[in-house]
Design a protein around this motif. Structure first.
Motif, PDB file in Angstrom:
ATOM      1  N   MET A  57       0.821  -1.205   0.000  1.00 26.61           N
ATOM      2  CA  MET A  57       0.000   0.000   0.000  1.00 26.61           C
ATOM      3  C   MET A  57       0.859   1.260   0.000  1.00 26.61           C
ATOM      4  N   LEU A  58       1.946   1.234   0.799  1.00 20.01           N
ATOM      5  CA  LEU A  58       2.825   2.405   0.865  1.00 20.01           C
ATOM      6  C   LEU A  58       3.447   2.704  -0.492  1.00 20.01           C
ATOM      7  N   SER A  59       3.852   1.655  -1.216  1.00 18.37           N
ATOM      8  CA  SER A  59       4.462   1.859  -2.535  1.00 18.37           C
ATOM      9  C   SER A  59       3.450   2.445  -3.517  1.00 18.37           C
ATOM     10  N   LYS A  60       2.185   2.064  -3.371  1.00 20.22           N
ATOM     11  CA  LYS A  60       1.143   2.614  -4.248  1.00 20.22           C
ATOM     12  C   LYS A  60       0.904   4.092  -3.940  1.00 20.22           C
ATOM     13  N   ILE A  61       0.884   4.418  -2.637  1.00 21.22           N
ATOM     14  CA  ILE A  61       0.709   5.822  -2.250  1.00 21.22           C
ATOM     15  C   ILE A  61       1.846   6.671  -2.800  1.00 21.22           C
ATOM     16  N   ILE A  62       3.075   6.170  -2.659  1.00 20.68           N
ATOM     17  CA  ILE A  62       4.246   6.903  -3.164  1.00 20.68           C
ATOM     18  C   ILE A  62       4.164   7.073  -4.676  1.00 20.68           C
ATOM     19  N   ALA A  63       3.687   6.026  -5.364  1.00 17.64           N
ATOM     20  CA  ALA A  63       3.577   6.097  -6.824  1.00 17.64           C
ATOM     21  C   ALA A  63       2.583   7.177  -7.243  1.00 17.64           C
ATOM     22  N   PHE A  64       1.445   7.250  -6.577  1.00  9.89           N
ATOM     23  CA  PHE A  64       0.456   8.288  -6.881  1.00  9.89           C
ATOM     24  C   PHE A  64       1.016   9.673  -6.585  1.00  9.89           C
ATOM     25  N   LEU A  65       1.710   9.812  -5.448  1.00  9.26           N
ATOM     26  CA  LEU A  65       2.274  11.111  -5.086  1.00  9.26           C
ATOM     27  C   LEU A  65       3.366  11.536  -6.056  1.00  9.26           C
ATOM     28  N   LYS A  66       4.196  10.590  -6.488  1.00 12.01           N
ATOM     29  CA  LYS A  66       5.249  10.910  -7.466  1.00 12.01           C
ATOM     30  C   LYS A  66       4.636  11.365  -8.783  1.00 12.01           C
ATOM     31  N   ARG A  67       3.582  10.697  -9.197  1.00  8.23           N
ATOM     32  CA  ARG A  67       2.906  11.096 -10.440  1.00  8.23           C
ATOM     33  C   ARG A  67       2.383  12.524 -10.351  1.00  8.23           C
ATOM     34  N   ASP A  68       1.695  12.818  -9.258  1.00  7.99           N
ATOM     35  CA  ASP A  68       1.102  14.142  -9.107  1.00  7.99           C
ATOM     36  C   ASP A  68       2.167  15.214  -8.869  1.00  7.99           C
ATOM     37  N   PHE A  69       3.247  14.844  -8.181  1.00  4.29           N
ATOM     38  CA  PHE A  69       4.341  15.806  -7.957  1.00  4.29           C
ATOM     39  C   PHE A  69       4.988  16.191  -9.293  1.00  4.29           C
ATOM     40  N   LYS A  70       5.236  15.212 -10.150  1.00  2.00           N
ATOM     41  CA  LYS A  70       5.828  15.502 -11.454  1.00  2.00           C
ATOM     42  C   LYS A  70       4.924  16.402 -12.286  1.00  2.00           C
ATOM     43  N   SER A  71       3.637  16.158 -12.187  1.00  2.00           N
ATOM     44  CA  SER A  71       2.691  17.003 -12.921  1.00  2.00           C
ATOM     45  C   SER A  71       2.692  18.424 -12.362  1.00  2.00           C
ATOM     46  N   GLU A  72       2.766  18.536 -11.027  1.00  5.37           N
ATOM     47  CA  GLU A  72       2.710  19.849 -10.385  1.00  5.37           C
ATOM     48  C   GLU A  72       3.938  20.692 -10.698  1.00  5.37           C
ATOM     49  N   VAL A  73       5.121  20.102 -10.621  1.00  8.65           N
ATOM     50  CA  VAL A  73       6.363  20.872 -10.832  1.00  8.65           C
ATOM     51  C   VAL A  73       6.551  21.267 -12.293  1.00  8.65           C
ATOM     52  N   SER A  74       5.802  20.657 -13.180  1.00  6.88           N
ATOM     53  CA  SER A  74       5.898  21.039 -14.583  1.00  6.88           C
ATOM     54  C   SER A  74       5.153  22.346 -14.868  1.00  6.88           C
ATOM     55  N   TYR A  75       4.404  22.814 -13.853  1.00 12.84           N
ATOM     56  CA  TYR A  75       3.681  24.090 -13.986  1.00 12.84           C
ATOM     57  C   TYR A  75       4.090  25.019 -12.843  1.00 12.84           C
ATOM     58  N   ARG A  76       5.352  25.441 -12.847  1.00 15.26           N
ATOM     59  CA  ARG A  76       5.891  26.240 -11.742  1.00 15.26           C
ATOM     60  C   ARG A  76       5.192  27.586 -11.614  1.00 15.26           C
ATOM     61  N   PHE A  77       4.817  28.171 -12.750  1.00 16.72           N
ATOM     62  CA  PHE A  77       4.178  29.482 -12.696  1.00 16.72           C
ATOM     63  C   PHE A  77       2.834  29.413 -11.962  1.00 16.72           C
ATOM     64  N   SER A  78       2.184  28.261 -12.047  1.00 19.19           N
ATOM     65  CA  SER A  78       0.911  28.072 -11.365  1.00 19.19           C
ATOM     66  C   SER A  78       1.089  28.199  -9.857  1.00 19.19           C
ATOM     67  N   PHE A  79       2.224  27.716  -9.334  1.00 25.22           N
ATOM     68  CA  PHE A  79       2.494  27.825  -7.905  1.00 25.22           C
ATOM     69  C   PHE A  79       2.590  29.289  -7.484  1.00 25.22           C
ATOM     70  N   LEU A  80       3.288  30.099  -8.277  1.00 21.29           N
ATOM     71  CA  LEU A  80       3.421  31.526  -7.964  1.00 21.29           C
ATOM     72  C   LEU A  80       2.069  32.223  -8.027  1.00 21.29           C
ATOM     73  N   MET A  81       1.262  31.873  -9.019  1.00 22.04           N
ATOM     74  CA  MET A  81      -0.059  32.468  -9.134  1.00 22.04           C
ATOM     75  C   MET A  81      -0.914  32.122  -7.915  1.00 22.04           C
ATOM     76  N   ASN A  82      -0.809  30.893  -7.436  1.00 23.80           N
ATOM     77  CA  ASN A  82      -1.559  30.475  -6.263  1.00 23.80           C
ATOM     78  C   ASN A  82      -1.113  31.254  -5.026  1.00 23.80           C
ATOM     79  N   LEU A  83       0.192  31.479  -4.904  1.00 20.00           N
ATOM     80  CA  LEU A  83       0.724  32.238  -3.777  1.00 20.00           C
ATOM     81  C   LEU A  83       0.190  33.662  -3.772  1.00 20.00           C
ATOM     82  N   PHE A  84       0.215  34.307  -4.932  1.00 21.27           N
ATOM     83  CA  PHE A  84      -0.290  35.679  -5.022  1.00 21.27           C
ATOM     84  C   PHE A  84      -1.802  35.732  -4.802  1.00 21.27           C
ATOM     85  N   SER A  85      -2.510  34.708  -5.253  1.00 22.08           N
ATOM     86  CA  SER A  85      -3.960  34.668  -5.041  1.00 22.08           C
ATOM     87  C   SER A  85      -4.285  34.613  -3.558  1.00 22.08           C
TER      88      SER A  85
END
Length: 268
Positions: free
Chosen positions: A1-29
């Motif tokens: 189960m832990l390996s599955k959780i890590i796999a899902f988190l790694k997938r979503d983390f890779k997707s998130e870091v590919s949109y760095r500008f979105s993070f800055l926009m969220n911070l300013f919002s």
């Protein structure tokens, strides 16, 4: 189960870091949202101090907790349904559902990243409110607030899974999201105390978990209420969780069965 959780988190983390500008926009919002209510509180002044007496009398502190922690409601309601819609559009839903992993595990793990990011946003709200706008958090009962948060996420997640069940069947038009996302924020005390509402609306507030969540969180964070003082709201949130979660799992399994029978599982 832990390996599955890590796999899902790694997938979503890779997707998130590919949109760095979105993070800055969220911070300013978040910053502009806090600033908006800060200056609104200056306009209101002490005129609402009586209605906010049980929360310390300060409107800005009151609304900061409201907008910060109500974001968990939005995440709980939308995360599971957006995960379903995304998997349908990408053609991966059917493949995930035929794996040995339980359906409940799949939808929880697929939405875990959204809850982590919401928790990060809440920390930003509180940190910016305290450091830049002078909100006093020195009295906070942190363990009590964490327990309230866990029960809040549990209750809201149950509502979100029911919402995802409607999306699975209807594809669009979700009454759960509308009812609890729009109406409950109005009567639940996100932006103002429910005491300013008509009596019949005040009574309706007790039907929504967000009311107990925000009241308990404000008491824990702003007033430092003890566990015993928080117990009525904690018990209400636990009751909501015990009722909603089993219903949501049954509803989701039935929605999958219906979609498979109807042949619309992978359509969106």
């Amino acid at each position: 189960m832990l390996s599955k959780i890590i796999a899902f988190l790694k997938r979503d983390f890779k997707s998130e870091v590919s949109y760095r500008f979105s993070f800055l926009m969220n911070l300013f919002s978040i910053l502009f949202s806090i600033a908006t209510f800060f200056f609104l509180s200056k306009l209101i002044g002490k005129s609402v101090g009586f209605q906010l007496k049980e929360y310390g009398g300060d409107y800005f502190s009151f609304v900061l907790i409201g907008i910060a922690f109500s974001s968990f409601l939005g995440t709980g309601l939308s995360s599971f349904s957006s995960t379903i819609s995304g998997a349908q559009s990408e053609g991966t839903l059917e493949a995930m559902l035929i794996t040995p992993t339980k359906v409940s595990g799949i939808i929880v793990m697929a939405s875990l990243w959204d809850f982590l990011m919401t928790a990060f946003d809440v920390i930003l709200y509180l940190a910016l409110g305290s450091l830049l706008f002078g909100v006093n958090l020195s009295k906070a009962n942190v363990p009590g607030a964490l327990l309230v948060l866990i029960l809040t996420v549990t209750a809201f997640s149950g509502l979100g899974i029911i919402s995802a069940s409607f999306i699975m069947v209807l594809k669009r038009g979700d009454p759960i999201n509308w009812l609890f996302g729009t109406f409950s924020s109005f009567v639940g005390g996100t932006f103002f105390p429910i005491t300013v509402l008509p009596v019949w609306l005040q009574k309706m507030a007790y039907l929504f978990p967000i009311f107990y969540a925000l009241r308990a969180m404000r008491h824990a964070v702003l007033q430092g209420f003890s566990f015993m003082a928080l117990l009525p709201d904690i018990a209400a949130l636990a009751l909501f969780s015990l009722i909603i979660l089993p219903i949501s799992m049954v509803a989701f399994k039935k929605a999958i069965k219906f979609a498979k029978t109807d042949g619309s599982l992978v359509t969106y």
